[in-house]
Design a protein around this motif. Structure first.
Motif, PDB file in Angstrom:
ATOM      1  N   ARG A 247       0.936  -1.032  -0.053  1.00 40.99           N
ATOM      2  CA  ARG A 247      -0.156   0.028   0.139  1.00 40.99           C
ATOM      3  C   ARG A 247       0.795   1.240   0.014  1.00 40.99           C
ATOM      4  O   ARG A 247       0.531   2.326  -0.895  1.00 40.99           O
ATOM      5  CB  ARG A 247      -0.773  -0.077   1.210  1.00 40.99           C
ATOM      6  N   TYR A 269      -5.217   6.358  -9.764  1.00 40.83           N
ATOM      7  CA  TYR A 269      -5.404   5.217  -9.275  1.00 40.83           C
ATOM      8  C   TYR A 269      -6.071   3.920 -10.132  1.00 40.83           C
ATOM      9  O   TYR A 269      -5.784   2.909  -9.973  1.00 40.83           O
ATOM     10  CB  TYR A 269      -6.726   5.278  -8.029  1.00 40.83           C
TER      11      TYR A 269
ATOM     12  N   GLY B 100     -11.063  -1.898  -2.222  1.00 40.32           N
ATOM     13  CA  GLY B 100      -9.660  -1.207  -3.002  1.00 40.32           C
ATOM     14  C   GLY B 100      -8.662  -1.605  -2.164  1.00 40.32           C
ATOM     15  O   GLY B 100      -8.671  -1.675  -0.960  1.00 40.32           O
ATOM     16  N   GLY B 101      -7.429  -1.561  -2.746  1.00 39.38           N
ATOM     17  CA  GLY B 101      -6.204  -1.885  -1.922  1.00 39.38           C
ATOM     18  C   GLY B 101      -5.605  -0.571  -1.309  1.00 39.38           C
ATOM     19  O   GLY B 101      -4.625  -0.766  -0.500  1.00 39.38           O
ATOM     20  N   LEU B 102      -5.966   0.801  -1.637  1.00 39.11           N
ATOM     21  CA  LEU B 102      -5.453   2.001  -0.746  1.00 39.11           C
ATOM     22  C   LEU B 102      -6.581   2.556   0.121  1.00 39.11           C
ATOM     23  O   LEU B 102      -7.725   2.550  -0.260  1.00 39.11           O
ATOM     24  CB  LEU B 102      -4.995   2.833  -1.666  1.00 39.11           C
ATOM     25  N   HIS B 103      -6.013   2.947   1.150  1.00 34.36           N
ATOM     26  CA  HIS B 103      -6.843   3.874   2.145  1.00 34.36           C
ATOM     27  C   HIS B 103      -6.409   5.295   1.752  1.00 34.36           C
ATOM     28  O   HIS B 103      -5.439   5.752   2.420  1.00 34.36           O
ATOM     29  CB  HIS B 103      -6.749   3.531   3.460  1.00 34.36           C
ATOM     30  N   LEU B 104      -6.937   5.959   0.773  1.00 33.60           N
ATOM     31  CA  LEU B 104      -6.501   7.226   0.584  1.00 33.60           C
ATOM     32  C   LEU B 104      -7.096   8.330   1.235  1.00 33.60           C
ATOM     33  O   LEU B 104      -8.134   8.234   1.920  1.00 33.60           O
ATOM     34  CB  LEU B 104      -6.870   7.698  -0.993  1.00 33.60           C
ATOM     35  N   GLU B 105      -6.599   9.407   1.654  1.00 33.49           N
ATOM     36  CA  GLU B 105      -7.007  10.390   2.633  1.00 33.49           C
ATOM     37  C   GLU B 105      -8.372  10.935   1.996  1.00 33.49           C
ATOM     38  O   GLU B 105      -9.301  10.958   2.938  1.00 33.49           O
ATOM     39  CB  GLU B 105      -5.875  11.561   2.529  1.00 33.49           C
ATOM     40  N   ARG B 107     -11.345  10.173   0.393  1.00 32.90           N
ATOM     41  CA  ARG B 107     -12.041   8.900  -0.039  1.00 32.90           C
ATOM     42  C   ARG B 107     -12.848   9.306  -1.514  1.00 32.90           C
ATOM     43  O   ARG B 107     -13.511  10.258  -1.476  1.00 32.90           O
ATOM     44  CB  ARG B 107     -13.101   8.475   0.892  1.00 32.90           C
TER      45      ARG B 107
ATOM     46  N   HIS C  98      -6.211  10.773  10.977  1.00 31.11           N
ATOM     47  CA  HIS C  98      -5.427   9.529  10.142  1.00 31.11           C
ATOM     48  C   HIS C  98      -4.919   8.719  11.381  1.00 31.11           C
ATOM     49  O   HIS C  98      -3.601   8.695  11.292  1.00 31.11           O
ATOM     50  CB  HIS C  98      -4.454  10.307   9.407  1.00 31.11           C
ATOM     51  N   ARG C 107     -15.701   8.750   8.416  1.00 29.04           N
ATOM     52  CA  ARG C 107     -14.663   9.267   9.577  1.00 29.04           C
ATOM     53  C   ARG C 107     -15.040  10.264  10.429  1.00 29.04           C
ATOM     54  O   ARG C 107     -15.770  11.285  10.500  1.00 29.04           O
ATOM     55  CB  ARG C 107     -13.634   9.883   8.534  1.00 29.04           C
TER      56      ARG C 107
END
Lengths: 304, 304, 304, 304
Positions: A247, A269, B100-105, B107, C98, C107
């Motif tokens: 990641r 992405y 999905g593979g990433l936890h982006l800041e 969403r 975060h 969140r």
């Protein structure tokens, strides 16, 4: 004329607290000599690693720190690897006790494997396995001092370090975050060859001499090491468990696409989903290192 | 003449409890039609995934089970993929909520990406990203029924399943362990393209038609899927955390080298350390799938 | 008379390279004052963490290093915690951006929670939640300098550090490996209360004053921190993924049973299987910390 | 009068495809007999596990499925455990080859440990270890059939299954999600005692007889198993790596606090941070199971 850097005393931590061994002005060529991961204590099949290393306190000696003039926290250090020359005619691998990427049913005995440079130093050959493999030298360890921590040279991290990724090789450029005045660069642990994952934990370890060139990107902040080759841009993530390294690597590469190539984060992405590369550099170090990549051909917008 | 297999009713489990849709004698050519992972419910950028899939109970429909005559527990099923033909002129990717593979800041919103086949169906092109990528079709899902379990078609495992590894492609041969009489083979989830990791969780999903040929290796037991291409032999490991998938893949490949290529386990371990390949197939499924590989050129003993 | 230790300048690394703030002879009582994890920068519900901490370079200030006379590498440092006194009338928790143990669908906004000491300082009370919880103070961070590394005070490790395990509390004795002459002990990060896991990442942070007593076990080597309470012996493992922390904690406890209680390794393994305890100290730090334990009543051999 | 349920043929999958062995109306008392995990094939220290189990295809036999009248997908099944009676006078543990929570330096030989019930069946005693431990019986395996999957009885999941958490014991109530008409409940694998983590992988395995009572909460959906004792409410998460099991358990408990106890999600998150419990049920199964808990005393709002 290139400055030649050879440590008298090798370093076993990436530390902001050590005296620089050299001060280099960006743009000049530098030649750096490096020891192998065992400081050449293992030389023949007759050496028994646990004996040869019995009195050794630390492994993976580094050359450095090298002070880069003008480098300040918040910059990016650019290191072009122009050439890697192997400085002896054999590389050493071995099975160490209680180490390695697999838990095999029968535990393998410790054992040294000597790989000799053959065919005009283009190949490595081991007489027991009787297989010939190409010489593809790279630096296992490559990094800068962290901000306030001093980290073992066995470890990788945001600062680079013991990443063991084969793309840190001649012809490529490595980008590292600068945390300290002078950047304080270290390198070592040349591998004459290594598969992805460095399965048994010990690659074809060898002494070497690199020709490199430093440059600075002032005021440019990156979070993790980046690599550029002729064809690809790449990012390295190091963490445990391995999925976190994956990641990190992809998030850093996505950031690169968004910053420098005009893609929105959503586009980046999606694009990385369809054409990204993701290989395992090492699966044996204190944290695992993975490399995410994208071919430069996909960085071009084309109208339909 | 090839048997044509088209499911009336798609399957959402790899199950030993389902009636075969066809019975095939090894050695004959078979043509298998497959739906895309969304059963073609997403067709345009205007579709909103959470609405298009609101009433859908399961994803990833499979064609099968196909009964292979003569297959018995303890055999290995060999599946040659002779050809993959894409059966429509676009592929679908999308961002799904909570996936999905990433936890982006920030969403990312759910969103559909349509990739059109262009330039004589050799490339995919998305009009928003404006990047052209090569068509490299493969089957995301490919496997047999487990011994007594019935497993979701979202999951990979020792039986194959939803591995999402790009090497399950035309020209390659896949080996699978047989747990049941008739093997009970399933396939589906064709991807027109996919990067390593399948980062956002949805590749270029497409309907397709494959020409395959089954064969049996009687009495040969393997533990995890193996793949052979013209140049390489490979093994697939699926697990969490990702390092366990890496260990499984390399352990299976090491076993292959020891069984069929005359290497001792120690030699195989050392050789894979120096020349093995290890890439991430997927980092989004219920278990992650990694592929360990070695080039066939390193399987030759050469005297010095 | 007890020596009183109060840092003028707090430390943000567990480092062998810092000047001791005090030199203590084993056996004497020492009183150590500690700051809270935010150095008291968050004081009311009106403080916004990202603003209050905007210019802060590091968190988790430590008091130390304390030099223990006679301590040498290879010894074990024994620290008896005789008393913990909270030195203000409220504790601070907060949600940081975060950060935290859960990825919730919505969140949560950053937010400060003030817990006031009530009922003769025996309880904590938050006016918004309106729940009363018992004061159970302990030190989140407690450790010695590593051998050559300097490690962030956000991290736990074999040297102790930011373990966040509630058993580092008054009445208990903590054992730490000594890597340096003088041991170089650090402590800080008192928590007035904390659940197992420290879920949101911020416990009831508070300033405090501890009365401790150092002792040395000369020539006794331990690998990871150990804790002894009136009823139990315990070992702390810190690693990622969490299962590795679990294995380390139990392996260290097993070693303790074998070394000091006359059990064979097999007996200890079996006994811990049936009566061992294993809780999560933290699931938010850079490595996770787990505590394995056994009640002392099971350390007695009884004839049938 | 209680219905008595005894399987003729034990089950090795949690499956929606098996014929119920009994149909029970909610509210009635049921007595369920269960086999031990080895189906009583290991009885003495002289048994060698690899031989005793040589011809065994599956472990962990279950009694069930039990059809609960009126249960429908989307309900919650409530199972009150009123009593557990051990039905023989010894429990069996053992070291199996290639199994267990630790990788010890010296691999331990396979070995059987017999724990005899002593002192009016209140304690277990092993003659070799000579330690007495309290009998604390619970069901290692407890669950319902998944929606369409059939899962090995070695595995835990959202459906319950092989969780190995000591709180599934007499006096407690277990809540399970219903996926199928009739719920299809299974139980087995009684442990006379077990430590947290079930370190060597085999607890004090024993045959038993449970008195239970089923009830339904119509239209109430839960995502993972929940447990209620006199003092606590708890949730069980099962996953790999272990931190994911921790997150699942706490997220389910947080949901419970928000649904039934009037806390906002933010309040619940903060409260669990300060007073939540989190222990490891097992660290040896195909997925790890962790239990998050909160004492009921903290569920009361109190005005200052």
């Amino acid at each position: 004329m290139a400055t030649i850097i050879k440590n008298e005393e090798y370093k076993y931590i990436f530390s902001p607290y050590l005296e620089p061994v050299a001060r280099i002005t960006p743009g000049n060529e530098v030649i750096v000599y490096t020891e192998d991961a065992f400081k050449s204590r293992i030389k023949t099949e007759a050496d028994i690693p646990s004996k040869a290393l019995a009195t050794v306190r630390f492994l993976n000696p580094q050359t450095g720190p090298i002070y880069i003039e003008g480098a300040e926290p918040g910059d990016t250090l650019k290191v072009e690897i122009q050439d890697i020359e192997l400085t002896r005619d054999y590389a050493v691998s071995c099975f160490l006790k209680h180490f390695g990427g697999l838990h095999l049913e029968e535990r393998l005995e410790e054992k040294v494997w000597i790989w000799r440079l053959v065919e005009n130093r283009q190949y490595l050959y081991n007489e027991e396995i009787r297989v010939k493999i190409p010489v593809r030298p790279f630096y296992g360890t490559f990094g800068v001092a962290p901000e306030i921590e001093a980290i073992s040279t066995m470890s990788p991290g945001p600062f680079g370090g013991n990443m063991d990724v084969p793309d840190i090789t001649a012809g490529n450029t490595v980008y590292l975050p600068v945390y300290n005045k002078g950047a304080l660069f270290y390198m070592g642990d040349c591998h004459a060859a290594q598969g992805e994952g460095e399965l048994c934990g010990v690659a074809c370890e060898i002494t070497a001499k690199a020709t490199i060139k430093f440059d600075l990107i002032k005021g440019k902040k990156i979070a993790w090491p980046r690599i550029e080759s002729k064809d690809k841009i790449m990012a390295v993530g190091s963490a445990r468990p391995m999925e976190d390294a994956a990641r990190i690597a992809y998030a850093e590469l996505l950031a690169w696409l968004a910053e420098d190539y005009g893609f929105t984060k959503a586009e980046a992405y999606e694009l990385l989903t369809q054409v990204g590369g993701l290989y395992v550099g090492n699966m044996v170090d204190t944290s695992y290192s993975l490399v995410a990549s994208i071919h430069k051909r996909y960085l071009q917008r084309i109208d339909a």
